[in-house]
Design a protein around this motif. Structure first.
Motif, PDB file in Angstrom:
ATOM      1  N   ALA A  41     -57.042 -41.046  -8.704  1.00  0.00           N
ATOM      2  CA  ALA A  41     -56.786 -41.943  -9.832  1.00  0.00           C
ATOM      3  C   ALA A  41     -55.381 -41.740 -10.397  1.00  0.00           C
ATOM      4  O   ALA A  41     -54.686 -42.704 -10.750  1.00  0.00           O
ATOM      5  CB  ALA A  41     -57.836 -41.721 -10.918  1.00  0.00           C
ATOM      6  N   VAL A  42     -54.953 -40.479 -10.480  1.00  0.00           N
ATOM      7  CA  VAL A  42     -53.598 -40.189 -10.966  1.00  0.00           C
ATOM      8  C   VAL A  42     -52.557 -40.801 -10.035  1.00  0.00           C
ATOM      9  O   VAL A  42     -51.582 -41.415 -10.484  1.00  0.00           O
ATOM     10  CB  VAL A  42     -53.403 -38.665 -11.094  1.00  0.00           C
ATOM     11  CG1 VAL A  42     -51.936 -38.331 -11.339  1.00  0.00           C
ATOM     12  CG2 VAL A  42     -54.272 -38.105 -12.223  1.00  0.00           C
ATOM     13  N   LEU A  43     -52.752 -40.646  -8.724  1.00  0.00           N
ATOM     14  CA  LEU A  43     -51.803 -41.216  -7.767  1.00  0.00           C
ATOM     15  C   LEU A  43     -51.765 -42.733  -7.865  1.00  0.00           C
ATOM     16  O   LEU A  43     -50.703 -43.348  -7.679  1.00  0.00           O
ATOM     17  CB  LEU A  43     -52.171 -40.779  -6.347  1.00  0.00           C
ATOM     18  CG  LEU A  43     -52.006 -39.290  -6.035  1.00  0.00           C
ATOM     19  CD1 LEU A  43     -52.420 -38.992  -4.596  1.00  0.00           C
ATOM     20  CD2 LEU A  43     -50.579 -38.823  -6.275  1.00  0.00           C
ATOM     21  N   THR A  44     -52.893 -43.351  -8.161  1.00  0.00           N
ATOM     22  CA  THR A  44     -52.921 -44.807  -8.330  1.00  0.00           C
ATOM     23  C   THR A  44     -52.047 -45.236  -9.499  1.00  0.00           C
ATOM     24  O   THR A  44     -51.249 -46.174  -9.384  1.00  0.00           O
ATOM     25  CB  THR A  44     -54.372 -45.287  -8.551  1.00  0.00           C
ATOM     26  OG1 THR A  44     -55.146 -44.998  -7.394  1.00  0.00           O
ATOM     27  CG2 THR A  44     -54.410 -46.778  -8.832  1.00  0.00           C
ATOM     28  N   VAL A  45     -52.181 -44.549 -10.614  1.00  0.00           N
ATOM     29  CA  VAL A  45     -51.388 -44.901 -11.803  1.00  0.00           C
ATOM     30  C   VAL A  45     -49.912 -44.684 -11.548  1.00  0.00           C
ATOM     31  O   VAL A  45     -49.071 -45.545 -11.834  1.00  0.00           O
ATOM     32  CB  VAL A  45     -51.861 -44.083 -13.021  1.00  0.00           C
ATOM     33  CG1 VAL A  45     -50.913 -44.274 -14.198  1.00  0.00           C
ATOM     34  CG2 VAL A  45     -53.284 -44.470 -13.409  1.00  0.00           C
ATOM     35  N   TRP A  46     -49.559 -43.550 -10.956  1.00  0.00           N
ATOM     36  CA  TRP A  46     -48.152 -43.213 -10.783  1.00  0.00           C
ATOM     37  C   TRP A  46     -47.479 -44.031  -9.682  1.00  0.00           C
ATOM     38  O   TRP A  46     -46.269 -44.214  -9.698  1.00  0.00           O
ATOM     39  CB  TRP A  46     -48.003 -41.724 -10.498  1.00  0.00           C
ATOM     40  CG  TRP A  46     -48.208 -40.892 -11.730  1.00  0.00           C
ATOM     41  CD1 TRP A  46     -48.243 -41.334 -13.021  1.00  0.00           C
ATOM     42  CD2 TRP A  46     -48.393 -39.482 -11.801  1.00  0.00           C
ATOM     43  NE1 TRP A  46     -48.448 -40.293 -13.883  1.00  0.00           N
ATOM     44  CE2 TRP A  46     -48.528 -39.137 -13.162  1.00  0.00           C
ATOM     45  CE3 TRP A  46     -48.456 -38.471 -10.841  1.00  0.00           C
ATOM     46  CZ2 TRP A  46     -48.726 -37.826 -13.591  1.00  0.00           C
ATOM     47  CZ3 TRP A  46     -48.645 -37.158 -11.256  1.00  0.00           C
ATOM     48  CH2 TRP A  46     -48.788 -36.844 -12.618  1.00  0.00           C
ATOM     49  N   GLU A  47     -48.259 -44.541  -8.744  1.00  0.00           N
ATOM     50  CA  GLU A  47     -47.666 -45.340  -7.672  1.00  0.00           C
ATOM     51  C   GLU A  47     -46.957 -46.576  -8.222  1.00  0.00           C
ATOM     52  O   GLU A  47     -45.920 -46.990  -7.700  1.00  0.00           O
ATOM     53  CB  GLU A  47     -48.751 -45.756  -6.676  1.00  0.00           C
ATOM     54  CG  GLU A  47     -48.210 -46.491  -5.464  1.00  0.00           C
ATOM     55  CD  GLU A  47     -49.241 -46.642  -4.366  1.00  0.00           C
ATOM     56  OE1 GLU A  47     -48.997 -47.455  -3.455  1.00  0.00           O
ATOM     57  OE2 GLU A  47     -50.281 -45.955  -4.400  1.00  0.00           O
ATOM     58  N   SER A  48     -47.492 -47.137  -9.289  1.00  0.00           N
ATOM     59  CA  SER A  48     -46.903 -48.360  -9.862  1.00  0.00           C
ATOM     60  C   SER A  48     -46.120 -48.102 -11.139  1.00  0.00           C
ATOM     61  O   SER A  48     -45.711 -49.036 -11.825  1.00  0.00           O
ATOM     62  CB  SER A  48     -48.007 -49.385 -10.131  1.00  0.00           C
ATOM     63  OG  SER A  48     -48.975 -48.861 -11.023  1.00  0.00           O
ATOM     64  N   ASP A  49     -45.896 -46.828 -11.469  1.00  0.00           N
ATOM     65  CA  ASP A  49     -45.148 -46.473 -12.676  1.00  0.00           C
ATOM     66  C   ASP A  49     -43.697 -46.179 -12.296  1.00  0.00           C
ATOM     67  O   ASP A  49     -43.417 -45.146 -11.684  1.00  0.00           O
ATOM     68  CB  ASP A  49     -45.782 -45.252 -13.342  1.00  0.00           C
ATOM     69  CG  ASP A  49     -45.124 -44.889 -14.665  1.00  0.00           C
ATOM     70  OD1 ASP A  49     -44.041 -45.434 -14.964  1.00  0.00           O
ATOM     71  OD2 ASP A  49     -45.700 -44.056 -15.399  1.00  0.00           O
ATOM     72  N   PRO A  50     -42.757 -47.046 -12.651  1.00  0.00           N
ATOM     73  CA  PRO A  50     -41.362 -46.816 -12.248  1.00  0.00           C
ATOM     74  C   PRO A  50     -40.743 -45.563 -12.865  1.00  0.00           C
ATOM     75  O   PRO A  50     -39.745 -45.058 -12.364  1.00  0.00           O
ATOM     76  CB  PRO A  50     -40.652 -48.084 -12.729  1.00  0.00           C
ATOM     77  CG  PRO A  50     -41.511 -48.633 -13.816  1.00  0.00           C
ATOM     78  CD  PRO A  50     -42.925 -48.277 -13.441  1.00  0.00           C
ATOM     79  N   ALA A  51     -41.337 -45.065 -13.949  1.00  0.00           N
ATOM     80  CA  ALA A  51     -40.792 -43.861 -14.581  1.00  0.00           C
ATOM     81  C   ALA A  51     -41.084 -42.613 -13.757  1.00  0.00           C
ATOM     82  O   ALA A  51     -40.402 -41.596 -13.911  1.00  0.00           O
ATOM     83  CB  ALA A  51     -41.359 -43.700 -15.987  1.00  0.00           C
ATOM     84  N   VAL A  52     -42.101 -42.675 -12.899  1.00  0.00           N
ATOM     85  CA  VAL A  52     -42.447 -41.540 -12.040  1.00  0.00           C
ATOM     86  C   VAL A  52     -41.818 -41.770 -10.677  1.00  0.00           C
ATOM     87  O   VAL A  52     -42.232 -42.639  -9.923  1.00  0.00           O
ATOM     88  CB  VAL A  52     -43.975 -41.372 -11.912  1.00  0.00           C
ATOM     89  CG1 VAL A  52     -44.298 -40.255 -10.918  1.00  0.00           C
ATOM     90  CG2 VAL A  52     -44.594 -41.076 -13.268  1.00  0.00           C
ATOM     91  N   GLU A  53     -40.797 -40.992 -10.375  1.00  0.00           N
ATOM     92  CA  GLU A  53     -40.092 -41.137  -9.102  1.00  0.00           C
ATOM     93  C   GLU A  53     -40.565 -40.139  -8.054  1.00  0.00           C
ATOM     94  O   GLU A  53     -40.419 -40.372  -6.850  1.00  0.00           O
ATOM     95  CB  GLU A  53     -38.587 -40.974  -9.327  1.00  0.00           C
ATOM     96  CG  GLU A  53     -37.997 -42.020 -10.274  1.00  0.00           C
ATOM     97  CD  GLU A  53     -36.508 -41.813 -10.495  1.00  0.00           C
ATOM     98  OE1 GLU A  53     -35.813 -41.431  -9.527  1.00  0.00           O
ATOM     99  OE2 GLU A  53     -36.041 -42.003 -11.636  1.00  0.00           O
ATOM    100  N   VAL A  54     -41.125 -39.015  -8.502  1.00  0.00           N
ATOM    101  CA  VAL A  54     -41.558 -37.947  -7.608  1.00  0.00           C
ATOM    102  C   VAL A  54     -42.869 -37.381  -8.144  1.00  0.00           C
ATOM    103  O   VAL A  54     -43.030 -37.213  -9.350  1.00  0.00           O
ATOM    104  CB  VAL A  54     -40.510 -36.802  -7.533  1.00  0.00           C
ATOM    105  CG1 VAL A  54     -40.983 -35.687  -6.617  1.00  0.00           C
ATOM    106  CG2 VAL A  54     -39.163 -37.331  -7.098  1.00  0.00           C
TER     107      VAL A  54
END
Length: 363
Positions: A41-54
């Motif tokens: 679930a965390v990876l799903t959210v961060w995949e589309s969050d431009p603020a998370v690059e890594v």
């Protein structure tokens, strides 16, 4: 197996990084089903969050990133239940392993301390895999009557020569240099430098941050052992592997043979077959499909329950394998582990793009 996951997988952002911490330090961060779902679930959210690059994965506590799956829960389900909870866990876990391998952002796994079984699955498929002088990386499944899974047969099939066969059959743990040699890791960073590295990743590109902290590891042992490993483990059967190891003359080869004879005979033969088939399958997704078939078959066999009992529950370290010798395990006994599951198939391979994208490994 289905306990709360939010407190067992902590997630927050630091600068340009999304930080994920496996948080069951008392169990060396062993994975529960809830943890797998939470990480996905965390990876799903961060995949589309431009603020998370890594994305950066670490483990809580001082002992390791992750000691594997929650095999106590698997034991209870196999012994007292119908296996459905474990099958659901593995389905989600293997899908997570595949997702990590093709994640579209750099996925940095800090493989400090113990990294075994399911811990390898959530780290060694990542784009940037970091080991330290404390790392002990292993797929020890044959010792509990099981077979390397979580994409482990894919990773070990890609190791140079027969190193992966040796590690898969014996379950031996390797340190930093040997993890790098076998393709299970990409970079060595001293454990004392991990904090500064994570700070740098929050504000700098991954290659630049790594360049400031990577060092050559101390020498490993597999490179000098490779001549006898390649010669002995190239055999077509486990019986012949054992014969060659015993006849070789190197004391370390003889010790490996004795180790194999303590492992589940069925698990050894299925593991060898799975590795050889994984080489032919090539990419990760069809290998995970194969591992799901093998794992469900193992769940219905006595050696998994007995192996976990002996190693983890009662800790008498004297499993009573059934069958008890390699010669008693027929080819038909091995083949049934690979039977198609019909509607229960994991189904990752059809139409799946297995090529790494911009989360590809930084070497």
């Amino acid at each position: 197996m289905n306990g709360g996951g939010s407190d067992q997988v902590l997630a927050h952002t630091e600068g340009r990084t999304g930080r994920v911490v496996l948080n069951r330090p008392g169990a060396i961060n062993a994975l529960t089903h809830a943890m797998v779902r939470r990480l996905d679930a965390v990876l799903t959210v961060w995949e589309s969050d431009p603020a998370v690059e890594v994305v950066v994965l670490t483990g809580a506590g001082e002992r390791g990133l992750c000691a594997g799956g929650d095999i106590r829960a698997i034991h209870g389900d196999a012994r007292d239940g119908d296996g459905s909870a474990t099958a659901a866990f593995w389905r989600d876990e293997y899908r997570l392993n595949a997702r990590i391998a093709r994640y579209p952002k750099p996925y940095v796994a800090v493989m400090d301390g113990i990294v075994m079984g399911g811990g390898v699955g959530v780290s060694a498929h990542g784009g940037v895999r970091i080991v330290t002088e404390r790392s002990r990386v292993a797929m020890p499944e044959t010792g509990i009557g099981f077979v390397p899974d979580v994409g482990g047969t894919h990773l070990l099939a890609l190791a140079p020569g027969e190193l992966g066969t040796h590690l898969a059959l014996t379950g031996a743990a390797v340190g930093a240099a040997d993890a790098l040699l076998c393709g299970l890791a990409d970079h060595h960073v001293p454990s004392a430098s991990l904090g500064p590295l994570l700070d740098d990743l929050a504000g700098a590109p991954v290659p630049a941050a790594l360049a400031r902290h990577t060092q050559a590891p101390l020498p490993g042992v597999l490179a000098r052992r490779r001549p006898w490993i390649d010669a002995c483990y190239a055999a077509d059967t486990v019986e012949e592997i054992v014969r060659r190891l015993r006849a070789h003359g190197d004391p370390e080869a003889g010790a490996a043979a004795e180790t194999l004879l303590t492992r589940s005979p069925t698990a050894l033969k299925v593991t060898l077959a799975a590795l050889r088939r994984a080489r032919r399958l090539g990419s990760l997704e069809p290998v995970l499909d194969q591992e799901y078939r093998v794992s469900l078959a193992a769940l219905a066999m006595p050696d998994l329950i007995e192996g976990i009992r002996a190693q983890v529950i009662d800790k008498d370290r004297t499993p009573r394998w059934s069958p008890s010798t390699l010669e008693e395990v027929a080819e038909a006994d091995v083949e049934r582990f690979f039977r198609p599951l019909g509607p229960r198939e994991l189904g990752l391979a059809p139409g799946t793009d297995t090529a790494p994208r911009n989360g590809a490994r930084t070497g």
